[in-house]
Design a protein around this motif. Structure first.
Motif, PDB file in Angstrom:
ATOM      1  N   CYS A 277       0.833  -1.211   0.000  1.00 28.63           N
ATOM      2  CA  CYS A 277       0.000   0.000   0.000  1.00 28.63           C
ATOM      3  C   CYS A 277       0.866   1.259   0.000  1.00 28.63           C
ATOM      4  N   GLY A 278       2.041   1.191   0.646  1.00 29.11           N
ATOM      5  CA  GLY A 278       2.963   2.310   0.603  1.00 29.11           C
ATOM      6  C   GLY A 278       3.468   2.577  -0.806  1.00 29.11           C
ATOM      7  N   VAL A 279       3.696   1.491  -1.572  1.00 23.51           N
ATOM      8  CA  VAL A 279       4.103   1.634  -2.973  1.00 23.51           C
ATOM      9  C   VAL A 279       2.989   2.284  -3.784  1.00 23.51           C
ATOM     10  N   PHE A 280       1.733   1.864  -3.532  1.00 20.21           N
ATOM     11  CA  PHE A 280       0.598   2.492  -4.222  1.00 20.21           C
ATOM     12  C   PHE A 280       0.519   3.976  -3.885  1.00 20.21           C
ATOM     13  N   ALA A 281       0.821   4.321  -2.629  1.00 22.10           N
ATOM     14  CA  ALA A 281       0.806   5.728  -2.222  1.00 22.10           C
ATOM     15  C   ALA A 281       1.867   6.519  -2.986  1.00 22.10           C
ATOM     16  N   LEU A 282       3.043   5.933  -3.171  1.00 20.14           N
ATOM     17  CA  LEU A 282       4.087   6.601  -3.944  1.00 20.14           C
ATOM     18  C   LEU A 282       3.659   6.838  -5.393  1.00 20.14           C
ATOM     19  N   CYS A 283       2.896   5.873  -5.931  1.00 19.41           N
ATOM     20  CA  CYS A 283       2.370   6.045  -7.290  1.00 19.41           C
ATOM     21  C   CYS A 283       1.407   7.224  -7.358  1.00 19.41           C
ATOM     22  N   LEU A 284       0.560   7.380  -6.335  1.00 21.30           N
ATOM     23  CA  LEU A 284      -0.355   8.526  -6.297  1.00 21.30           C
ATOM     24  C   LEU A 284       0.425   9.835  -6.233  1.00 21.30           C
ATOM     25  N   VAL A 285       1.492   9.846  -5.444  1.00 25.22           N
ATOM     26  CA  VAL A 285       2.312  11.052  -5.323  1.00 25.22           C
ATOM     27  C   VAL A 285       2.963  11.393  -6.663  1.00 25.22           C
ATOM     28  N   HIS A 286       3.515  10.361  -7.330  1.00 23.89           N
ATOM     29  CA  HIS A 286       4.282  10.587  -8.561  1.00 23.89           C
ATOM     30  C   HIS A 286       3.395  10.908  -9.763  1.00 23.89           C
ATOM     31  N   PHE A 287       2.303  10.123  -9.918  1.00 22.56           N
ATOM     32  CA  PHE A 287       1.495  10.248 -11.134  1.00 22.56           C
ATOM     33  C   PHE A 287       0.301  11.198 -10.986  1.00 22.56           C
ATOM     34  N   ALA A 288      -0.211  11.362  -9.757  1.00 27.38           N
ATOM     35  CA  ALA A 288      -1.412  12.181  -9.578  1.00 27.38           C
ATOM     36  C   ALA A 288      -1.144  13.479  -8.821  1.00 27.38           C
ATOM     37  N   GLY A 289       0.090  13.651  -8.327  1.00 24.66           N
ATOM     38  CA  GLY A 289       0.413  14.895  -7.638  1.00 24.66           C
ATOM     39  C   GLY A 289      -0.223  15.029  -6.264  1.00 24.66           C
ATOM     40  N   ILE A 290      -0.637  13.908  -5.654  1.00 21.63           N
ATOM     41  CA  ILE A 290      -1.216  13.944  -4.307  1.00 21.63           C
ATOM     42  C   ILE A 290      -0.087  14.121  -3.304  1.00 21.63           C
ATOM     43  N   ASP A 291      -0.329  14.893  -2.249  1.00 20.61           N
ATOM     44  CA  ASP A 291       0.730  15.057  -1.257  1.00 20.61           C
ATOM     45  C   ASP A 291       0.973  13.740  -0.539  1.00 20.61           C
ATOM     46  N   PRO A 292       2.210  13.469  -0.079  1.00 13.67           N
ATOM     47  CA  PRO A 292       2.577  12.150   0.448  1.00 13.67           C
ATOM     48  C   PRO A 292       1.706  11.654   1.596  1.00 13.67           C
ATOM     49  N   LEU A 293       1.395  12.519   2.572  1.00  9.71           N
ATOM     50  CA  LEU A 293       0.623  12.066   3.723  1.00  9.71           C
ATOM     51  C   LEU A 293      -0.808  11.728   3.321  1.00  9.71           C
ATOM     52  N   THR A 294      -1.428  12.541   2.472  1.00 10.26           N
ATOM     53  CA  THR A 294      -2.775  12.243   1.978  1.00 10.26           C
ATOM     54  C   THR A 294      -2.786  10.920   1.229  1.00 10.26           C
ATOM     55  N   ALA A 295      -1.786  10.702   0.374  1.00 16.34           N
ATOM     56  CA  ALA A 295      -1.716   9.469  -0.406  1.00 16.34           C
ATOM     57  C   ALA A 295      -1.548   8.255   0.500  1.00 16.34           C
ATOM     58  N   TYR A 296      -0.687   8.388   1.508  1.00 17.38           N
ATOM     59  CA  TYR A 296      -0.452   7.246   2.403  1.00 17.38           C
ATOM     60  C   TYR A 296      -1.708   6.885   3.192  1.00 17.38           C
ATOM     61  N   LEU A 297      -2.378   7.898   3.761  1.00 13.67           N
ATOM     62  CA  LEU A 297      -3.573   7.624   4.546  1.00 13.67           C
ATOM     63  C   LEU A 297      -4.716   7.111   3.669  1.00 13.67           C
ATOM     64  N   ALA A 298      -4.790   7.577   2.433  1.00 11.37           N
ATOM     65  CA  ALA A 298      -5.858   7.131   1.529  1.00 11.37           C
ATOM     66  C   ALA A 298      -5.703   5.669   1.154  1.00 11.37           C
ATOM     67  N   THR A 299      -4.472   5.190   1.016  1.00  9.44           N
ATOM     68  CA  THR A 299      -4.232   3.801   0.610  1.00  9.44           C
ATOM     69  C   THR A 299      -3.958   2.875   1.788  1.00  9.44           C
ATOM     70  N   SER A 300      -3.861   3.420   2.993  1.00 11.55           N
ATOM     71  CA  SER A 300      -3.536   2.617   4.172  1.00 11.55           C
ATOM     72  C   SER A 300      -4.566   1.509   4.379  1.00 11.55           C
ATOM     73  N   PRO A 301      -4.116   0.268   4.652  1.00 19.51           N
ATOM     74  CA  PRO A 301      -5.060  -0.849   4.799  1.00 19.51           C
ATOM     75  C   PRO A 301      -5.675  -0.976   6.180  1.00 19.51           C
ATOM     76  N   GLY A 302      -5.642   0.076   6.982  1.00 19.02           N
ATOM     77  CA  GLY A 302      -6.305   0.037   8.277  1.00 19.02           C
ATOM     78  C   GLY A 302      -7.784   0.341   8.134  1.00 19.02           C
ATOM     79  N   GLY A 303      -8.513   0.297   9.229  1.00 23.28           N
ATOM     80  CA  GLY A 303      -9.929   0.620   9.193  1.00 23.28           C
ATOM     81  C   GLY A 303     -10.149   2.098   8.928  1.00 23.28           C
TER      82      GLY A 303
END
Length: 358
Positions: A277-303
């Motif tokens: 999920c962290g790798v997916f977050a990096l993809c959001l940062v690189h390809f979609a311009g999402i800020d890193p913390l938003t991307a990480y929390l959006a893809t995080s596999p927690g509840g």
């Protein structure tokens, strides 16, 4: 602790102490983990206690309304605006978690359907409750789901502090005041929906009905501005405690020995999903311009609930994070039963093939 009344007294007392201890560590799931952990201790010591099924159903209804309240009204608008991004991100996480669940079943770490429900990246409480209704071992599912909640919560909090160092210490705590003003009219309507959902689920015998019916009804009525969901913190505390006790009291020494043997491989699976999920977050940062913390929390596999607590104390795009988390939760609710059946059937077919005489 000979009489059931005294056992309940000590269970409640120790559960409260466990919650306070976990809350001091800023764990979002402390209200459920504390009672569940203490119930496991009581069950392992052969101190039998039981939760009445109707109380358990009502607690499910409360959790369903809690999830409905957390669903943003802008959910579908946000998803429609960025639908390619949502489809790619949500499907990627679900595929990765399903693959890890399939591997756990293939390596015989967990039974087929139990492995899928334990790996499902939805709200932990909802996944555990649904797993029970679809024949999985609720004890193993609960152990894996809440172990992942702890790992994800700690990891997400560390990530949030790295990317948002200005957040004051302790602001990400899951604590809340028990005594708060209550809008009694809205609370009355909320209770009516909870009780109605429980009664309908009994009538129609829907798997995980108290949770799903109240969730759907509460979300629709809230989005159409018919009601405002009101859930006093004390009610949520009681509901989480009932669910935690109900799950924990089903453990025994044999299942704890089984869990201890499987723990290294379960941790490997959990950390693997977090890294993916962290790798997916990096993809959001690189390809979609999402800020890193938003991307990480959006893809995080927690509840979604634990992520919401961390996100609310951080400088992130809250609608995007909650829309991604809630959208994935809805997809998992819809696809979870079919995926669990598919993996269970494929594992059973493989076993029959191996047992067939040559």
């Amino acid at each position: 602790m000979k009489t059931p009344r005294m056992r309940w007294f000590w269970l409640i007392l120790f559960s409260a102490l466990a919650v306070l201890g976990l809350e001091s560590l800023n764990l979002p799931a402390a209200l459920l983990l504390g009672p569940m952990a203490m119930a496991i201790v009581f069950a392992a010591r052969d101190k039998p206690l039981t939760i009445h099924r109707q109380l358990f159903s009502l607690a499910q209804g409360v959790v369903g309304m809690m999830i409905a309240r957390a669903m943003p009204a802008s959910l579908f608008v946000e998803m429609a605006k960025n639908w390619p991004l949502f489809v790619a991100s949500i499907s990627s996480v679900i595929i990765a978690s399903t693959l890890l669940g399939w591997l756990l079943a293939r390596w015989q770490v967990l039974p087929g359907s139990t492995a899928i429900w334990g790996s499902s990246p939805g709200a932990a409480t909802a996944m555990t409750l649904m797993a029970e209704s679809y024949g999985a071992d609720v004890r193993l599912v609960a152990f894996m789901q809440y172990l992942r909640v702890v790992v994800v919560a700690v990891t997400a909090t560390l990530v949030a502090r790295i990317w948002a160092p200005a957040v004051p210490a302790g602001s990400m705590s899951s604590s809340f005041d028990i005594i708060q003003p209550v809008a009694w009219s809205h609370f009355g309507y909320t209770l009516l929906i909870i009780v109605g959902g429980v009664l309908v689920s009994r009538l129609w015998r829907i798997p995980a009905g108290p949770l799903l019916i109240t969730l759907a009804g509460g979300a629709l009525l809230q989005d159409f501005k018919v009601i405002s969901i009101e859930l006093p913190p004390a009610l949520l505390m009681v509901a989480y405690a009932i669910i935690g006790w109900s799950i924990g009291l089903r453990f025994n020494r044999a299942i704890l020995i089984y869990v201890a043997k499987a723990l290294p491989r379960l941790l490997l699976s959990i950390f693997s999903l977090v890294v993916i999920c962290g790798v997916f977050a990096l993809c959001l940062v690189h390809f979609a311009g999402i800020d890193p913390l938003t991307a990480y929390l959006a893809t995080s596999p927690g509840g979604a609930d634990s992520v919401a607590i961390i996100a609310s104390s951080s400088h992130v795009d809250m609608p995007f994070v909650m829309s991604m988390q809630t959208g994935r939760f809805i997809i998992v609710l819809l696809t979870g039963p079919a995926l669990a059946r598919w993996v269970a059937n494929s594992m059973a077919a493989k076993q029959r093939k191996q047992e067939r005489p040559r």
